[in-house]
Enzyme design. Structure first.
Site, mmCIF file in Angstrom:
data_model
loop_
_atom_site.group_PDB
_atom_site.id
_atom_site.type_symbol
_atom_site.label_atom_id
_atom_site.label_comp_id
_atom_site.label_asym_id
_atom_site.label_seq_id
_atom_site.Cartn_x
_atom_site.Cartn_y
_atom_site.Cartn_z
ATOM 1 N N ASN A 10 0.922 -1.115 0.062
ATOM 2 C CA ASN A 10 0.015 0.225 0.012
ATOM 3 C C ASN A 10 0.918 1.313 0.072
ATOM 4 O O ASN A 10 1.790 1.563 0.934
ATOM 5 C CB ASN A 10 -0.870 -0.059 1.237
ATOM 6 N N TRP A 11 0.840 1.974 -1.229
ATOM 7 C CA TRP A 11 1.939 3.012 -1.305
ATOM 8 C C TRP A 11 1.378 4.324 -0.619
ATOM 9 O O TRP A 11 1.861 5.492 -0.674
ATOM 10 C CB TRP A 11 2.096 3.463 -2.778
ATOM 11 N N LYS A 12 -0.157 4.342 -0.445
ATOM 12 C CA LYS A 12 -0.775 5.383 0.456
ATOM 13 C C LYS A 12 -0.611 6.520 -0.725
ATOM 14 O O LYS A 12 -0.576 6.645 -1.780
ATOM 15 C CB LYS A 12 -0.220 5.782 1.730
ATOM 16 N N HIS A 95 -9.343 0.615 5.836
ATOM 17 C CA HIS A 95 -7.938 1.072 6.214
ATOM 18 C C HIS A 95 -8.093 1.788 7.566
ATOM 19 O O HIS A 95 -8.775 2.669 7.543
ATOM 20 C CB HIS A 95 -7.091 1.531 5.259
ATOM 21 N N GLU A 97 -6.346 4.288 8.520
ATOM 22 C CA GLU A 97 -6.334 5.707 8.093
ATOM 23 C C GLU A 97 -7.559 6.259 7.435
ATOM 24 O O GLU A 97 -7.995 7.382 7.802
ATOM 25 C CB GLU A 97 -5.329 6.086 7.273
ATOM 26 N N GLU A 167 -4.940 -5.607 11.148
ATOM 27 C CA GLU A 167 -3.674 -4.532 11.034
ATOM 28 C C GLU A 167 -3.858 -3.681 12.555
ATOM 29 O O GLU A 167 -4.754 -2.476 12.552
ATOM 30 C CB GLU A 167 -3.852 -3.545 9.757
ATOM 31 N N GLY A 173 2.898 2.152 10.697
ATOM 32 C CA GLY A 173 3.812 3.126 10.604
ATOM 33 C C GLY A 173 4.597 3.443 11.759
ATOM 34 O O GLY A 173 5.321 4.719 11.709
ATOM 35 N N SER A 213 4.194 -2.444 10.144
ATOM 36 C CA SER A 213 5.443 -2.487 10.585
ATOM 37 C C SER A 213 6.253 -3.781 10.013
ATOM 38 O O SER A 213 7.044 -4.189 10.570
ATOM 39 C CB SER A 213 5.748 -2.151 11.704
ATOM 40 N N GLY A 235 5.019 1.110 4.546
ATOM 41 C CA GLY A 235 6.366 1.845 4.480
ATOM 42 C C GLY A 235 7.269 1.272 3.721
ATOM 43 O O GLY A 235 8.009 1.600 2.588
HETATM 44 C C1 PEP Z 1 -0.345 -0.101 6.302
HETATM 45 O O1 PEP Z 1 -0.573 1.202 6.124
HETATM 46 O O2 PEP Z 1 -1.444 -0.664 5.886
HETATM 47 C C2 PEP Z 1 0.847 -0.630 6.953
HETATM 48 C C3 PEP Z 1 0.712 -1.839 7.451
HETATM 49 O O3 PEP Z 1 1.737 0.398 7.162
HETATM 50 P P1 PEP Z 1 3.093 0.003 7.576
HETATM 51 O O4 PEP Z 1 3.646 -1.176 6.996
HETATM 52 O O5 PEP Z 1 4.113 1.487 7.254
HETATM 53 O O6 PEP Z 1 3.093 -0.228 9.197
#
Ligand code: PEP
Length: 255
Positions: A10-12, A95, A97, A167, A173, A213, A235
């Protein structure tokens, strides 16, 4: 039950067009022969077409980060599942966010799941508790509620086009991934909830990702959990070497 692992990046709201194309090319080169793993790149909306072209013929597919719950109409600024379907195989819904920064509700997520399915998109449905909820001993309650609500309109026949991403919000993040014990416990809890909502056979066939992460150096142990069938990566998916390492860690468990 043989569940094909799925690693999605997921590049956001990151990458320029040039960066997106270079990243897609890099992931393609890094994972050319890794057919045992389903690989999904999830760029920002404006780069979907270009990334789709860049990975064409590689086995890598493209996903979207969100969609609206209607297929067309006067919804300024929204993007419908029907618009995404020719270019995407997946859409990420719910998600954290979107839930916590943009105020998306369980009911909206459920409506989007239905709309995505009716356009032929598979869904990565995200669920997960905040740190406050975990510390209050409510992690399972929150995940169960998000799962049951998100799957509220999903019939048995639709379950094969659903992936669940567990998640924990506190791991996204932050650089602090869940322990393998916590990841496995919650993935098993998701699977038992799916068994209650549908049946055990269906629950055993649905893929459950861990997200939060995930990096090259912790991917092998997280992906080694018996109920974890892949990862949703933020990330670390922005670097082709790091993302390639995660995909190869997943492949090493299959081979
Ligand atoms: C995400 O945004 O779904 C995610 C898992 O981010 P990260 O890997 O940066 O924690």
């Amino acid at each position: 039950m043989n569940r094909r692992p799925i690693i999605a990046g997921n590049w956001k709201m990151n990458t320029s067009l040039d960066e997106a194309l270079a990243l897609a090319r890099g992931v393609r080169e890094q994972t050319e022969s890794v057919d045992s793993i389903e690989r999904v790149l999830i760029p920002p909306f404006p780069w979907i077409l270009a990334v789709h072209g860049e990975v064409s013929g590689s086995g890598i597919t493209v996903g979207a980060q969100n969609c609206y719950m209607e297929q067309s109409g006067a919804f300024t600024g929204e993007v419908s599942p029907a618009m995404l379907a020719p270019h995407c195989s997946y859409v990420v819904l719910g998600h954290s966010e979107r839930r916590h920064v943009l105020g998306e509700t369980d009911d909206q997520v459920a409506a989007k799941v239905t709309a995505a399915h009716s356009s032929g998109l598979s869904v990565i449905l995200c669920v997960g508790e905040t740190l406050e909820e975990r510390e209050a001993g409510r992690a399972e309650q929150i995940v169960s509620q998000q799962l049951r609500a998100g799957l509220g309109n999903v019939s048995w026949g639709m379950t094969q086009s659903i992936v669940i991403a567990y998640e924990p919000v506190w791991a996204i993040g932050t650089g602090v991934a869940a322990s393998t014990q916590d990841a496995q416990d919650m993935a098993a809890f998701v699977r038992s909830t799916l068994a209650n909502v549908f049946d055990q056979k269906t629950a055993n066939s649905v893929r459950i990702q861990y997200g939060g992460s995930v990096k090259g150096d912790n991917a092998a142990e997280l992906l080694g959990c018996p109920d974890v069938d892949g990862a949703l990566v933020g990330g670390a998916s922005l670097n082709a070497d790091d993302f390639g390492e995660i995909i190869r860690a997943a492949a090493a468990q299959v081979n």
